[in-house]
Write an enzyme that holds these catalytic residues in place. Structure first.
Site, PDB file in Angstrom:
ATOM      1  N   HIS A 276      29.695 -26.304 -44.669  1.00  0.00           N
ATOM      2  CA  HIS A 276      30.601 -25.452 -45.448  1.00  0.00           C
ATOM      3  C   HIS A 276      32.001 -26.034 -45.692  1.00  0.00           C
ATOM      4  O   HIS A 276      32.455 -26.164 -46.824  1.00  0.00           O
ATOM      5  CB  HIS A 276      30.791 -24.113 -44.720  1.00  0.00           C
ATOM      6  CG  HIS A 276      29.534 -23.413 -44.352  1.00  0.00           C
ATOM      7  ND1 HIS A 276      28.794 -22.697 -45.244  1.00  0.00           N
ATOM      8  CD2 HIS A 276      28.889 -23.301 -43.152  1.00  0.00           C
ATOM      9  CE1 HIS A 276      27.757 -22.157 -44.639  1.00  0.00           C
ATOM     10  NE2 HIS A 276      27.782 -22.510 -43.370  1.00  0.00           N
TER      11      HIS A 276
HETATM   12  C1  BDR Z   1      32.254 -20.636 -42.130  1.00  0.00           C
HETATM   13  O1  BDR Z   1      32.104 -19.975 -40.875  1.00  0.00           O
HETATM   14  C2  BDR Z   1      32.285 -20.888 -39.828  1.00  0.00           C
HETATM   15  O2  BDR Z   1      31.322 -20.696 -38.822  1.00  0.00           O
HETATM   16  C3  BDR Z   1      32.248 -22.260 -40.430  1.00  0.00           C
HETATM   17  O3  BDR Z   1      33.117 -23.135 -39.727  1.00  0.00           O
HETATM   18  C4  BDR Z   1      32.693 -22.052 -41.845  1.00  0.00           C
HETATM   19  O4  BDR Z   1      34.093 -22.139 -41.955  1.00  0.00           O
HETATM   20  C5  BDR Z   1      30.941 -20.536 -42.876  1.00  0.00           C
HETATM   21  O5  BDR Z   1      30.623 -19.207 -43.115  1.00  0.00           O
END
Ligand code: BDR
Ligand code: CA
Length: 300
Positions: A235
């Site tokens: 992400h």
């Molecule tokens: C986001 O949530 C976190 O667990 C990850 O680092 C990312 O920023 C994804 O939904």
């Protein structure tokens, strides 16, 4: 190179985003926030990553340990107890007294000769708190590139993405700030998946980065939520790409509403009354990964 502040909650994908950012922008400071794990852990993790990259010259400043109003929700089931499970980090040297996130942000933005861009890859608690207190510094803030939200399905609930769910009030404040915001959410991050063969490619990087990324992403990729997919979403790296390589994405400038409570808490939806935000709705996955490896290969 763009000068950039990074606000994050490392976290495996935050760690990867930071390593990529170090090679494609000039990171002028890192502020940490509670999210994937508690603030103490995310702060230690940011320092661990900078140490591995031999970039301890970059300041790490802890910010908020709690969302603005809700109690903290963490993501230990994905990132582990430490927030960066899977790799044994060397013990960090004793900490020189640190300045706080607000102070670092204030100091950096107020001294900026040109606008400084901002990448936020955790809950938006620090960003919102800073914006509320510093409207006079808005002109020094360039583009704010966030990883968060989704126009469709969520990942922590059916409708909400984790970062926005943890602090929806902060997200709402940030979206209404009038800043130039790019949002890379699940609509694109669930398309750019890191396949298991990439783990082997991590190993080709020089140690400790190579071994560290191999171990971290073997762990992260094996988490239940990622195990069923063809690969693991990385992400936060997409927020870096959205800032420096926006042409990798298709963008839609859309009025966006953040649901702050109830069943849809944390959902981000198109809605007439919302502020206009640039939302990434598609990504050229192949070109994205070419860009990604070009950045990471600099650690060879
Ligand atoms: C986001 O949530 C976190 O667990 C990850 O680092 C990312 O920023 C994804 O939904
Ligand atoms: Ca994150």
């Amino acid at each position: 190179m763009l000068k950039v502040l990074c606000d994050m909650d490392p976290g495996h994908d935050d760690a990867l985003a930071l390593l990529v950012a170090l090679k494609v922008v000039e990171v002028v400071g890192v502020t940490t926030v509670a999210g994937n794990q508690t603030l103490r852990k995310t702060t230690v993790n940011a320092r661990r990553v900078l140490r591995a990259a031999e970039r301890e010259d970059i300041r790490v400043a802890p910010g908020r340990g709690q969302p603005l109003f809700y109690p903290l929700v963490t993501a230990g089931e994905i990132h582990g107890e430490s927030g960066l499970d899977g790799y044994s980090f060397p013990v960090l040297p004793e900490l020189i007294p640190m300045i706080g996130a607000n102070e670092l942000l204030e100091c950096t933005f107020s001294k900026a000769l040109e606008p400084i861009d901002w990448i936020a890859t955790g809950p938006l608690s620090n960003v919102a708190a800073f914006l509320l207190g510093h409207p006079h510094l808005f002109e020094s803030i360039g583009t704010l590139s966030i990883m968060g939200g989704s126009l469709g399905r969520g990942n922590i609930t059916d409708s909400a993405e984790f970062n926005i769910f943890v602090d929806p009030d902060a997200a709402d404040i940030v979206m209404h700030s009038g800043l130039n915001i790019r949002m890379a959410g699940l609509d694109v991050t669930h398309k750019a998946l890191l396949t298991p063969d990439a783990h082997a490619r991590f190993r080709e990087l020089a140690d400790p980065i190579g071994e560290m990324l191999f171990a971290l992403f073997s762990f992260y990729g094996s988490r239940e939520v990622n195990a069923g997919r063809q690969g693991a979403p990385i992400h936060d790296v997409l927020a870096v790409a959205a800032l420096v390589e926006p042409d990798l994405f298709n963008w839609q400038k859309t009025p966006l509403i953040v649901h702050r409570q109830g069943e849809c808490r944390g959902a981000t939806r198109r809605g007439q009354d919302g502020p206009y935000i640039s939302v990434a709705v598609d990504i050229d996955v192949q070109s994205f990964f070419e860009w990604f490896w070009q950045a990471l290969d600099q650690y060879r």
